[in-house]
Scaffold this motif. Sequence first.
Motif, PDB file in Angstrom:
ATOM      1  N   THR A 162      88.043  93.891 145.107  1.00  0.00           N
ATOM      2  CA  THR A 162      88.129  93.020 144.045  1.00  0.00           C
ATOM      3  C   THR A 162      89.213  93.714 143.244  1.00  0.00           C
ATOM      4  O   THR A 162      90.243  93.020 142.749  1.00  0.00           O
ATOM      5  N   LEU A 163      89.279  95.031 142.994  1.00  0.00           N
ATOM      6  CA  LEU A 163      90.526  95.728 142.324  1.00  0.00           C
ATOM      7  C   LEU A 163      91.907  95.469 143.140  1.00  0.00           C
ATOM      8  O   LEU A 163      92.828  95.005 142.250  1.00  0.00           O
ATOM      9  N   MET A 165      92.436  92.778 144.801  1.00  0.00           N
ATOM     10  CA  MET A 165      92.962  91.250 144.586  1.00  0.00           C
ATOM     11  C   MET A 165      93.282  91.029 143.283  1.00  0.00           C
ATOM     12  O   MET A 165      94.264  90.176 143.164  1.00  0.00           O
ATOM     13  N   CYS A 166      92.933  91.834 142.181  1.00  0.00           N
ATOM     14  CA  CYS A 166      93.187  91.493 140.831  1.00  0.00           C
ATOM     15  C   CYS A 166      94.387  92.265 140.366  1.00  0.00           C
ATOM     16  O   CYS A 166      94.703  92.232 139.336  1.00  0.00           O
ATOM     17  N   ARG A 167      94.992  93.271 141.265  1.00  0.00           N
ATOM     18  CA  ARG A 167      96.082  94.146 141.008  1.00  0.00           C
ATOM     19  C   ARG A 167      95.810  94.883 139.802  1.00  0.00           C
ATOM     20  O   ARG A 167      96.464  94.750 138.866  1.00  0.00           O
ATOM     21  N   LYS A 168      94.600  95.689 139.934  1.00  0.00           N
ATOM     22  CA  LYS A 168      94.308  96.404 138.726  1.00  0.00           C
ATOM     23  C   LYS A 168      94.559  98.120 139.108  1.00  0.00           C
ATOM     24  O   LYS A 168      94.257  98.710 138.345  1.00  0.00           O
ATOM     25  N   LEU A 169      95.259  98.317 139.976  1.00  0.00           N
ATOM     26  CA  LEU A 169      95.582  99.570 140.585  1.00  0.00           C
ATOM     27  C   LEU A 169      97.113  99.884 140.292  1.00  0.00           C
ATOM     28  O   LEU A 169      97.948  99.247 140.927  1.00  0.00           O
ATOM     29  N   ASP A 170      97.205 101.230 139.798  1.00  0.00           N
ATOM     30  CA  ASP A 170      98.586 101.767 139.639  1.00  0.00           C
ATOM     31  C   ASP A 170      98.723 102.753 140.715  1.00  0.00           C
ATOM     32  O   ASP A 170      97.641 102.958 141.449  1.00  0.00           O
ATOM     33  N   ILE A 198      84.844 100.880 158.010  1.00  0.00           N
ATOM     34  CA  ILE A 198      85.796 101.359 156.936  1.00  0.00           C
ATOM     35  C   ILE A 198      86.603 100.292 156.457  1.00  0.00           C
ATOM     36  O   ILE A 198      87.753  99.771 157.164  1.00  0.00           O
ATOM     37  N   HIS A 199      86.304  99.568 155.357  1.00  0.00           N
ATOM     38  CA  HIS A 199      87.211  98.696 154.718  1.00  0.00           C
ATOM     39  C   HIS A 199      86.894  98.573 153.127  1.00  0.00           C
ATOM     40  O   HIS A 199      86.130  99.091 152.742  1.00  0.00           O
ATOM     41  N   ALA A 200      87.900  97.721 152.468  1.00  0.00           N
ATOM     42  CA  ALA A 200      87.756  97.982 150.870  1.00  0.00           C
ATOM     43  C   ALA A 200      86.548  97.265 150.366  1.00  0.00           C
ATOM     44  O   ALA A 200      86.208  97.538 149.435  1.00  0.00           O
ATOM     45  N   GLY A 201      85.836  96.577 151.200  1.00  0.00           N
ATOM     46  CA  GLY A 201      84.775  95.949 150.836  1.00  0.00           C
ATOM     47  C   GLY A 201      83.482  96.879 150.745  1.00  0.00           C
ATOM     48  O   GLY A 201      82.346  96.763 150.109  1.00  0.00           O
ATOM     49  N   ASN A 202      83.547  97.990 151.691  1.00  0.00           N
ATOM     50  CA  ASN A 202      82.471  98.953 151.673  1.00  0.00           C
ATOM     51  C   ASN A 202      82.722 100.188 150.823  1.00  0.00           C
ATOM     52  O   ASN A 202      82.325 101.285 151.064  1.00  0.00           O
ATOM     53  N   ILE A 203      83.695 100.302 149.790  1.00  0.00           N
ATOM     54  CA  ILE A 203      83.928 101.137 148.828  1.00  0.00           C
ATOM     55  C   ILE A 203      83.689 100.830 147.378  1.00  0.00           C
ATOM     56  O   ILE A 203      84.249  99.564 147.039  1.00  0.00           O
ATOM     57  N   LEU A 204      82.845 101.103 146.632  1.00  0.00           N
ATOM     58  CA  LEU A 204      82.498 100.854 145.389  1.00  0.00           C
ATOM     59  C   LEU A 204      83.425 101.706 144.445  1.00  0.00           C
ATOM     60  O   LEU A 204      83.422 103.091 144.948  1.00  0.00           O
ATOM     61  N   MET A 267      95.957  98.649 148.722  1.00  0.00           N
ATOM     62  CA  MET A 267      96.063  99.166 147.479  1.00  0.00           C
ATOM     63  C   MET A 267      97.357  99.303 146.672  1.00  0.00           C
ATOM     64  O   MET A 267      97.413  98.939 145.613  1.00  0.00           O
ATOM     65  N   SER A 268      98.416  99.617 147.534  1.00  0.00           N
ATOM     66  CA  SER A 268      99.630 100.001 147.001  1.00  0.00           C
ATOM     67  C   SER A 268     100.812  98.752 147.113  1.00  0.00           C
ATOM     68  O   SER A 268     101.818  98.841 146.837  1.00  0.00           O
ATOM     69  N   SER A 269      99.973  97.750 147.673  1.00  0.00           N
ATOM     70  CA  SER A 269     101.091  96.315 147.681  1.00  0.00           C
ATOM     71  C   SER A 269     101.731  96.092 146.318  1.00  0.00           C
ATOM     72  O   SER A 269     100.915  95.818 145.486  1.00  0.00           O
ATOM     73  N   GLY A 270     102.848  95.992 146.318  1.00  0.00           N
ATOM     74  CA  GLY A 270     103.583  95.640 145.043  1.00  0.00           C
ATOM     75  C   GLY A 270     104.143  96.949 144.203  1.00  0.00           C
ATOM     76  O   GLY A 270     104.846  96.840 143.352  1.00  0.00           O
ATOM     77  N   LEU A 271     103.460  98.131 144.844  1.00  0.00           N
ATOM     78  CA  LEU A 271     103.836  99.462 144.024  1.00  0.00           C
ATOM     79  C   LEU A 271     105.140 100.091 144.701  1.00  0.00           C
ATOM     80  O   LEU A 271     105.245 100.043 146.074  1.00  0.00           O
TER      81      LEU A 271
END
Length: 307
Positions: A162-163, A165-170, A198-204, A267-271
């Motif tokens: 979710t983070l 997809m919403c681009r909430k990560l620096d 292991i994938h982004a949906g299995n990490i809270l 996670m780093s897409s666009g960074l």
Amino acid sequence: MSDIKCLSGSSSMSVPGTAFTEDRRPEPGPVTALSDGTTHEQHAEDARIQSDNKLVCCEPSDKIFESVYKTDRFLGQGSFGTVFSAVCKSDGQQVAVKSIWKLKNNTTTVDGCKLNTDVVMMATLQQYPTCPYVIQMFEWFDYPDHIKVVMENPHPCTELVTLIMCRKLDIEKTRIIMSQAVEAVKHCLDHGVFHNDIHAGNILVNTNTFNIKLIDFGCAMLYTEDAYQRNTYRGAKLYRPPEVKSGNSFDGPKTNVYQLGRILERMSSGLRSTECRRLYKKCQSWNPSDRPTFEDLLKDQWLFKPL
């Protein structure tokens, strides 16, 4: 593993010399009373003091789930079951509960007795030393056609996907999450568990602290240094390494490194970060032998910056 210690219910599984076979397929909270009268805090402490050669394995609770917990709301869908929140009636502590159907392909065998894979793997991971980045199981309830697994419920939190997809990560949050994920997956392997999904949906991710919890062990297998057959891969297709697509077998740790690299790339897409790009491309090398080991990752100067 030389002993099994049961923490709740009757102690019918105290069997020395237990062997496992498969059917192939840090945030402290308030003290909470479990159905056997102990607390989540005492449960965690009991796990910490176990020696390295003992498996902390919960027998099913002998209480009725509805007498201990009040169901709250639906949280999501996991391997073989659904997850919802609940509240402990004795003190109001929030927990997460995974309701899992009993199926032939989601069990692991202990001395000829088939137990749910989630329960066995999570109990295995609670051997000392524990890891703050892996979800903890408190107790479980057994029913004729399903089980209910009671786990910690970190909040406020959301799935990493979710983070993304919403681009909430620096880039700094990305580095922190990735470093914790590396430690969590290494903890699994060190304790004899290959997560296999292991994938982004299995990490809270805690949205206040950005501490993580690795979840969902329904597809996990006991770790072996021998290669796994291609048809035993249970991970998401987006995170599937090339050797699973084109080869006959795959290596557990090298597969996990590839999956972590895929997570880091997303996670780093666009960074803009040369070091981040360097690391995720290395982790996703076509040749598994070219990927870093977990020891290499722990020494990475960008991922684990010296204090």
